[in-house]
Each structure stands twice: as C-alpha cells, then as structure tokens.
Design a protein around this motif. Structure first.
Motif, PDB file in Angstrom:
ATOM      1  N   ARG A 234      10.217  -4.175   5.038  1.00  0.00           N
ATOM      2  CA  ARG A 234      11.238  -5.102   5.524  1.00  0.00           C
ATOM      3  C   ARG A 234      10.877  -6.546   5.188  1.00  0.00           C
ATOM      4  O   ARG A 234      11.732  -7.353   4.806  1.00  0.00           O
ATOM      5  N   GLU A 235       9.578  -6.886   5.308  1.00  0.00           N
ATOM      6  CA  GLU A 235       9.147  -8.250   5.000  1.00  0.00           C
ATOM      7  C   GLU A 235       9.297  -8.568   3.522  1.00  0.00           C
ATOM      8  O   GLU A 235       9.676  -9.692   3.149  1.00  0.00           O
ATOM      9  N   LEU A 236       9.024  -7.602   2.656  1.00  0.00           N
ATOM     10  CA  LEU A 236       9.047  -7.852   1.216  1.00  0.00           C
ATOM     11  C   LEU A 236      10.458  -7.848   0.626  1.00  0.00           C
ATOM     12  O   LEU A 236      10.715  -8.512  -0.375  1.00  0.00           O
TER      13      LEU A 236
ATOM     14  N   THR B 234       6.797  12.361   9.048  1.00  0.00           N
ATOM     15  CA  THR B 234       6.454  11.539   7.880  1.00  0.00           C
ATOM     16  C   THR B 234       4.973  11.183   7.892  1.00  0.00           C
ATOM     17  O   THR B 234       4.285  11.273   6.866  1.00  0.00           O
ATOM     18  N   ALA B 235       4.478  10.757   9.062  1.00  0.00           N
ATOM     19  CA  ALA B 235       3.064  10.388   9.169  1.00  0.00           C
ATOM     20  C   ALA B 235       2.166  11.583   8.853  1.00  0.00           C
ATOM     21  O   ALA B 235       1.136  11.449   8.171  1.00  0.00           O
TER      22      ALA B 235
ATOM     23  N   THR C  34       0.185   3.314  11.279  1.00  0.00           N
ATOM     24  CA  THR C  34       0.069   2.921   9.867  1.00  0.00           C
ATOM     25  C   THR C  34       1.427   3.033   9.181  1.00  0.00           C
ATOM     26  O   THR C  34       1.810   2.170   8.376  1.00  0.00           O
ATOM     27  N   LEU C  35       2.169   4.101   9.528  1.00  0.00           N
ATOM     28  CA  LEU C  35       3.521   4.254   8.986  1.00  0.00           C
ATOM     29  C   LEU C  35       4.401   3.084   9.420  1.00  0.00           C
ATOM     30  O   LEU C  35       5.144   2.512   8.603  1.00  0.00           O
ATOM     31  N   ASP C  36       4.307   2.737  10.711  1.00  0.00           N
ATOM     32  CA  ASP C  36       5.110   1.605  11.205  1.00  0.00           C
ATOM     33  C   ASP C  36       4.765   0.325  10.465  1.00  0.00           C
ATOM     34  O   ASP C  36       5.653  -0.490  10.130  1.00  0.00           O
ATOM     35  N   TYR C  37       3.478   0.103  10.190  1.00  0.00           N
ATOM     36  CA  TYR C  37       3.063  -1.089   9.456  1.00  0.00           C
ATOM     37  C   TYR C  37       3.684  -1.105   8.063  1.00  0.00           C
ATOM     38  O   TYR C  37       4.177  -2.143   7.596  1.00  0.00           O
ATOM     39  N   ARG C  38       3.651   0.045   7.386  1.00  0.00           N
ATOM     40  CA  ARG C  38       4.203   0.093   6.028  1.00  0.00           C
ATOM     41  C   ARG C  38       5.710  -0.169   6.028  1.00  0.00           C
ATOM     42  O   ARG C  38       6.222  -0.884   5.161  1.00  0.00           O
TER      43      ARG C  38
ATOM     44  N   PRO D  61       0.832  -1.213   0.000  1.00  0.00           N
ATOM     45  CA  PRO D  61       0.000   0.000   0.000  1.00  0.00           C
ATOM     46  C   PRO D  61       0.865   1.262   0.000  1.00  0.00           C
ATOM     47  O   PRO D  61       1.313   1.717   1.059  1.00  0.00           O
ATOM     48  N   ASP D  62       1.099   1.813  -1.156  1.00  0.00           N
ATOM     49  CA  ASP D  62       1.848   3.071  -1.275  1.00  0.00           C
ATOM     50  C   ASP D  62       3.222   2.994  -0.618  1.00  0.00           C
ATOM     51  O   ASP D  62       3.687   3.965  -0.006  1.00  0.00           O
TER      52      ASP D  62
END
Length: 404
Positions: free
Chosen positions: A375-377, A356-357, A366-370, A337-338
């Motif tokens: 990192r996961e990808l 940034t947020a 939400t920023l932390d999730y992105r 997502p973006d």
C-alpha cells in the motif's frame, strides 16, 4: 548606428508590409484588412512603429518605456474590441516572432559574415523585452475581452488555456479571479443525449462555475449531449508514486452532485491527476475513463471513476497506457521483500490471512507488514476492490514472465 541596425531600419517599411500581408494570408480573422483600408493602415503603422522602436532601443539595450508598453496595450485592446477571438494573440505572436527572426537573418546575411555582435545584442534584447511586450498586449486584449464576454465564457477560455499549457493562463486566471494550482485532477463528465430534455446545460455550467470557483467548460455534442470538463486543484505530493491513478480531490463529490442535479439524467465521470504542464494527457485519460465508466442516475451518488476502476475495460479497448501503468506499479514493488509472490499467494487464498501466511511459511504479522508495504509503495490497498483488480493483474503478469 551599426550596419546591421541600419539595414533593419532601411527595410522597415517593406518588412512591415510583409507582416500585414502574412496576417491576412495566415490568420482568417485578419481578412477584414482587405476591405477596411483604415484598419489596414493602422495595422501597418503599428508594425512599422514596433520595428522603429526596436532599432532605436536595441543597440544600447534600453528597455521599452511605459509609453511604449501603453501603446502596445492599446493595440491589444483595439483588436479585442474589433471582435477577434481569444485564440488570436497566440496566432499573432507566432507569426510576428517567425517574421522578426527572418528579418534578422536577412539583415545579418547582408553583412557577409560581420555583424555577429550586433545580432547577439538584438537577440538578447528580444529575450528581455519580448516578454514585456507580450504581457502588455495580452493585458489590453483581455481587459476588453472581460467587458464583452460572459464570465462563464472567460472561465472556459482559462480552462482551454490550462489544458494546452498556454502562458496566457496566468493572465486569464487573474481576469476571472481564480488562483492557479500546480496540480489538477482533470475530470470529464459524460452526459449522453436525451431528446426529451430541454435543459440548457450551458447556463447550468455558469451556476457550477460560480458555486465552485474552478476552471470548467461545457463541450456540447451535436446530438444534444456533451462533456463537462472541470479542473479540480489537488495537493500534488512528490513522494507519492506517480503511477497512482486514484487521487480524487475532496471537491469532486460536491461538484458532481450539483452537476447531477442540474443535468437530471444519467451521467458518468472519469478523472485523471497531472501536473499543470501535462493536463492535455490527463484530459485524454479522463475522457477515456468517462467513456468506459457506467452511467449513474442523478438520484444516485455520482463519483468520478479512476484508471484503476475501469482499467480492465480500457485494456479491452486497447488503450496503450494500460500495460505501461501496470509495469510501473510492478517496478514500485520490486524493491520489497517478495511482495509480488505475497500478492499472488494472498489472492490465490481468497485473501485469507491465515491460509496465506501458512502457504508462505511466514507469521501473519509478517504478512500484514508486506501488505502494508504494498500500500505504501503503490498507493493501492491490496484488500480493496481496486487492489484485487489491479494488483492481481500486476502479480500474474510479472510472475508469468509476460514482461520479460
């Protein structure tokens, strides 16, 4: 006996002579056959025997017997005992296979369109029995090689075989009592010349091999320096993005520490992971990385640099794989997502979460999730030094339209 096999039997002597002559002409190590009549006669007799047994066994699909395999093993042992190099079995196999296929084609042509069933039968026999014969020859060759070659030289042979995906690697691994891994990190340690240093790095390599039990070889340079190439087993995870160049085996620091102490001079290490079948490409990458990596003194902690550590330096050196690697990372981020816009904003605000947020008009969680998703990808932490250098380039090049 069918006409095809009868023709092969009729041409046995002539085909065997042609094989021996081809060995002398194309494999320099067989030049001694021109001056050693006894050795030439033995080689010729072996070539005739192999063709004779083929004609005897192939019509009924019979297997090579234990006595046959023992005879083939003895020939491999005799050639090894004569001092032929470890590379010779592969050259011999190439020449022998090419000649046997030529002989089959010539025999088939005499049938004027017939003999297809016999031709298919003998080809099937070669497929089944060829591997057994090759294995027997290698066992004989390598058994003698073990007696006449130092252990560290045997390990170097294994290393070279793995790097060129030579099937002999399995037999060489058994010879030196090492287990083969499915994935390796090819690690190249660059050791510059040092005219005041009289250390024997080849003997130091033997100590490293015995201590760490991994494939290692020392490649000396004319100026007194050189490269140490080590293949360090890695776990290999199919779920991990193949573009991630940062996999460093747990065994790497200890090996490099021991090497730094042995060398006693500044050195630089580069590493690149790959499946066992693609180690040649990884060697090229690791070598380029080691040449771009900074030299570290033996007293400092020497660690292997990865593609991410020196990708800017490699790009300056115009390494074609750099752009491909960055594109691959960008493709991993596309489903998110973006994520690219988020990275661009994150680095544009000096990695300040709040700013940034706010700029993205999202909650900090939400920023932390992105960022966690990035990192996961990619396998790269956006907040690390590597992440700043690598992911900034990915975001900027993608959002600027450089890859359209």
């Amino acid at each position: 006996m069918s006409s095809l096999f009868a023709e092969l039997a009729r041409q046995e002597a002539a085909n065997a002579r042609r094989e021996v002559d081809t060995y002398v002409r194309e494999i320099p190590e067989f030049a001694f056959l021109d001056i050693n009549s006894r050795a030439r006669a033995e080689t010729l007799e072996y070539a005739r025997w192999l063709r004779r047994r083929t004609v005897e066994l192939a019509p009924d699909g019979a297997s090579l017997t234990d006595d046959d395999l023992a005879h083939i093993t003895s020939m491999g042992a005799a050639r090894s005992d004569a001092g032929m190099s470890a590379a010779s079995p592969r050259r011999i196999l190439r020449v022998h296979t090419a000649l046997m296929l030529r002989e089959l084609n010539e025999a088939a042509e005499t049938q004027r369109g017939g003999g297809i069933d016999e031709l298919m039968r003998i080809m099937a026999w070669f497929t089944a029995q060829g591997e057994r014969g090759i294995g027997a020859y290698r066992r004989g060759f390598l058994t003698v090689l073990r007696r006449r070659m130092p252990y560290v030289a045997q390990v170097a042979l294994l290393t070279r075989a793995l790097l060129c995906d030579d099937p002999a690697a399995a037999e060489l691994a058994r010879l030196v009592e090492m287990d083969l891994a499915d994935h390796y990190a090819v690690t190249v340690v660059r050791v510059p010349a040092h005219p005041l240093d009289d250390r024997d790095l080849e003997s130091e390599t033997e100590a490293l091999v015995k201590a760490h039990q991994v494939p290692v070889m020392w490649c000396p340079a004319d100026d007194g320096g050189g490269e140490l190439v080590a293949l360090l087993p890695t776990t290999g995870d199919a779920a991990r993005p193949p573009a991630d160049p940062d996999e460093i085996p747990e065994s790497a620091p200890a090996l490099l520490h021991d090497l730094a102490l042995a060398v006693g001079r500044p050195c630089a290490a580069g590493t690149a992971p790959a499946p066992r079948a693609r180690l040649a490409d990884a060697l090229d990458r690791a070598r380029r990385i080691s040449r771009a990596a900074p030299l570290r003194r033996a007293s400092a902690a020497v660690r292997p640099y990865t593609f991410a550590d020196v990708f800017v330096e490699l790009a300056v050196a115009d390494v074609p794989s750099t752009d491909h690697w960055l594109r691959t990372l960008a493709r991993h981020l596309e489903p998110g997502p973006d994520l690219l816009v988020t990275l661009d904003a994150y680095y544009g605000h000096d990695m300040n979460r709040g700013a940034t947020a706010a700029a993205l008009n999202v909650h900090p969680r939400t920023l932390d999730y992105r960022l966690r998703r990035v990192r996961e990808l990619t396998g790269i932490d956006p907040g690390s030094t590597h992440g700043v250098r690598v992911l900034t380039a990915v975001a900027v090049r993608t959002l600027s339209g450089a890859w359209r």
